[in-house]
Design a protein around this motif. Structure first.
Motif, PDB file in Angstrom:
ATOM      1  N   THR A 250       0.844  -1.198   0.000  1.00  0.00           N
ATOM      2  CA  THR A 250       0.000   0.000   0.000  1.00  0.00           C
ATOM      3  C   THR A 250       0.877   1.245   0.000  1.00  0.00           C
ATOM      4  OG1 THR A 250      -1.666  -1.209   1.260  1.00  0.00           O
ATOM      5  CG2 THR A 250      -1.851   1.195   1.206  1.00  0.00           C
ATOM      6  N   ALA A 267      -3.952  12.426   0.112  1.00  0.00           N
ATOM      7  CA  ALA A 267      -4.587  11.496  -0.831  1.00  0.00           C
ATOM      8  C   ALA A 267      -3.879  10.140  -0.730  1.00  0.00           C
ATOM      9  CB  ALA A 267      -4.497  12.036  -2.247  1.00  0.00           C
ATOM     10  N   LYS A 268      -4.661   9.067  -0.548  1.00  0.00           N
ATOM     11  CA  LYS A 268      -4.112   7.728  -0.406  1.00  0.00           C
ATOM     12  C   LYS A 268      -4.430   6.935  -1.671  1.00  0.00           C
ATOM     13  CE  LYS A 268      -4.050   3.799   2.782  1.00  0.00           C
ATOM     14  NZ  LYS A 268      -4.636   3.237   4.021  1.00  0.00           N
ATOM     15  N   SER A 270      -4.871   3.949  -4.443  1.00  0.00           N
ATOM     16  CA  SER A 270      -5.241   2.541  -4.391  1.00  0.00           C
ATOM     17  C   SER A 270      -5.463   2.051  -5.817  1.00  0.00           C
ATOM     18  CB  SER A 270      -6.505   2.341  -3.549  1.00  0.00           C
ATOM     19  OG  SER A 270      -7.635   2.862  -4.211  1.00  0.00           O
ATOM     20  N   ALA A 274      -8.218   6.800  -5.572  1.00  0.00           N
ATOM     21  CA  ALA A 274      -7.541   7.423  -4.436  1.00  0.00           C
ATOM     22  C   ALA A 274      -8.577   7.828  -3.400  1.00  0.00           C
ATOM     23  CB  ALA A 274      -6.726   8.626  -4.879  1.00  0.00           C
ATOM     24  N   GLN A 275      -8.139   7.764  -2.161  1.00  0.00           N
ATOM     25  CA  GLN A 275      -8.998   8.215  -1.060  1.00  0.00           C
ATOM     26  C   GLN A 275      -8.447   9.562  -0.572  1.00  0.00           C
ATOM     27  OE1 GLN A 275      -8.958   5.648   2.337  1.00  0.00           O
ATOM     28  NE2 GLN A 275     -10.760   6.559   3.267  1.00  0.00           N
ATOM     29  N   LYS A 277      -8.578  12.846   1.827  1.00  0.00           N
ATOM     30  CA  LYS A 277      -9.016  13.310   3.143  1.00  0.00           C
ATOM     31  C   LYS A 277      -8.569  14.762   3.316  1.00  0.00           C
ATOM     32  CE  LYS A 277      -8.601  12.177   8.071  1.00  0.00           C
ATOM     33  NZ  LYS A 277      -7.966  11.271   9.054  1.00  0.00           N
TER      34      LYS A 277
END
Length: 304
Positions: A250, A267-268, A270, A274-275, A277
Motif C-alpha cells: 500500500t 490522498a491515499k 489505491s 484514491a482516497q 481526506k
C-alpha cells in the motif's frame, strides 16, 4: 472293517513326526477320500504351539509402524493369554521352520515374552500366502488407508494383476487406482518416513500426492517432523501448501497543499483510485459544491 479301525488307519498313515496341522489331504476317491479330506480339513483348523524362534517373516509388509503397540499387546497377552491364533505355513526353504501368513504383531509380542505361539498351519504357495494376507488385511479396521495402499502397491510390484489385488483387499478397481496413484506420486521413502497416519483418510493423501508433483524428494522428506505419524503427515501437508500471493504494498498517503503551500489534507492511492481526506472544512465544502466545474476543466485539459 469297523469304522473306528478305518479312522485309525487314516490317522496313522502320516509319519509320526509330521505336524498334525500340516498334513496334506490324501489323494483318494469315494468314501475313504471324503473321510481323508475331512480329517485334513480338521487338521488345518487345529491349533498347535510353535516355538517363536522357528517362525520367520514372509509375504508383504502390511504395517508401517511395526513397533507401535507391541509392548501393550505383550502386556495384555501376559495377563490374559493369546486369545487369537496366528496363521503360519511351512517354510518352503527350511525343513522344520514356519513363515507368518498373518499375525505378525502377535508373533512379535510372544517373542518379547519368550512363549510359544498358538497357530494354525496351512499349506500355501507364495501367491496364496499374499492373497490370504491381503484378505486378512481387508477385514481389519486398524490398518490405515496408506497402509492398505502400500500393500496394494507391493502386490502390483510382485506381478499380481489388478483383479487379484481387488479380490484380495475386497476393494473395487476405482479405489485401488486411487491408492496406487498416491503411492506412485509420492517420492521413495516418504511414506515410511511419515508412517501409518491412522487419522488421515484417502482425500488428504490424494491432496498430498497432488501437492507433491514436481517437488524434490529430499525436500519433502526433510519436512517430516513430529512425534506421531499423524503429526508428521500434518507437517508435510502444511509444508506443501500452495503459497498465498503476496499482498500488494500500500502506497503511503501523499500530502495535498494549496497555492500558498498550506496543508489541505492527504490522498491515499489505491488500485481503484484514491482516497482523499481534507483537513480544511471550508475548502472541502467548496470542493463538493464545485466538483462538476472542476471535472469539466479536467476534461477540457485532456482534450475532451
Amino acid at each position: 472293517m469297523a469304522r473306528k479301525d478305518l479312522l485309525k488307519n487314516l490317522m496313522d498313515a502320516a509319519p509320526s513326526d509330521a505336524p498334525r496341522a500340516a498334513m496334506p489331504p490324501r489323494s483318494a476317491k469315494g468314501a475313504i477320500g471324503a473321510v481323508s479330506q475331512s480329517i485334513a480339513e480338521l487338521r488345518d483348523r487345529a491349533l498347535i504351539e510353535v516355538p517363536v524362534d522357528l517362525i520367520d517373516d514372509a509375504g508383504l509388509k502390511d504395517r508401517l509402524d511395526e513397533d507401535d503397540g507391541i509392548a501393550e499387546l505383550a502386556a495384555s497377552i501376559r495377563d490374559y493369554g493369546q486369545q487369537v491364533p496366528v496363521l503360519l505355513r511351512h517354510s518352503p526353504n527350511t525343513e522344520g521352520r514356519y513363515e507368518i501368513v498373518y499375525g505378525r504383531r502377535r508373533v512379535a509380542a510372544m517373542k518379547t515374552l519368550g512363549r510359544p505361539v498358538k497357530a494354525m498351519v496351512r499349506e500355501l504357495n507364495t501367491r496364496d500366502l499374499i492373497v490370504t494376507q491381503g484378505q486378512e488385511n481387508a477385514a481389519r479396521k486398524d490398518l490405515s488407508f496408506i497402509e492398505k495402499a502400500n500393500f496394494a502397491a507391493q502386490m502390483v510390484a510382485q506381478g499380481f494383476d489388478r483383479k487379484v489385488v481387488c479380490d484380495a483387499l475386497h476393494i473395487d478397481k476405482t479405489v485401488i487406482s486411487r491408492m496406487l496413484s498416491v503411492v506412485e506420486a509420492l517420492p521413495e521413502g516418504l511414506i515410511p518416513a511419515i508412517g501409518a497416519a491412522p487419522s488421515v483418510g484417502r482425500d488428504r493423501w490424494l491432496a498430498l500426492a497432488e501437492r507433491a508433483k514436481g517437488r524434490d524428494g529430499a525436500e519433502l522428506r526433510a519436512m517430516v517432523q513430529g512425534a506421531t505419524s499423524d503429526a508428521r503427515f500434518a507437517a508435510v501437508f502444511a509444508g506443501t501448501a500452495p503459497k498465498k500471493p503476496a499482498k500488494a504494498t500500500t502506497a503511503s498517503p501523499a500530502p495535498l497543499r494549496g497555492a500558498d503551500g498550506a496543508a489541505l489534507g492527504e490522498a491515499k492511492p489505491s488500485a481503484k483510485g484514491a482516497q482523499i481526506k481534507l483537513t480544511d472544512p471550508e475548502f472541502s465544502g467548496w470542493l463538493v459544491e464545485n466538483i462538476e466545474e472542476i471535472h469539466r476543466l479536467f476534461l477540457k485539459k485532456r482534450g475532451e
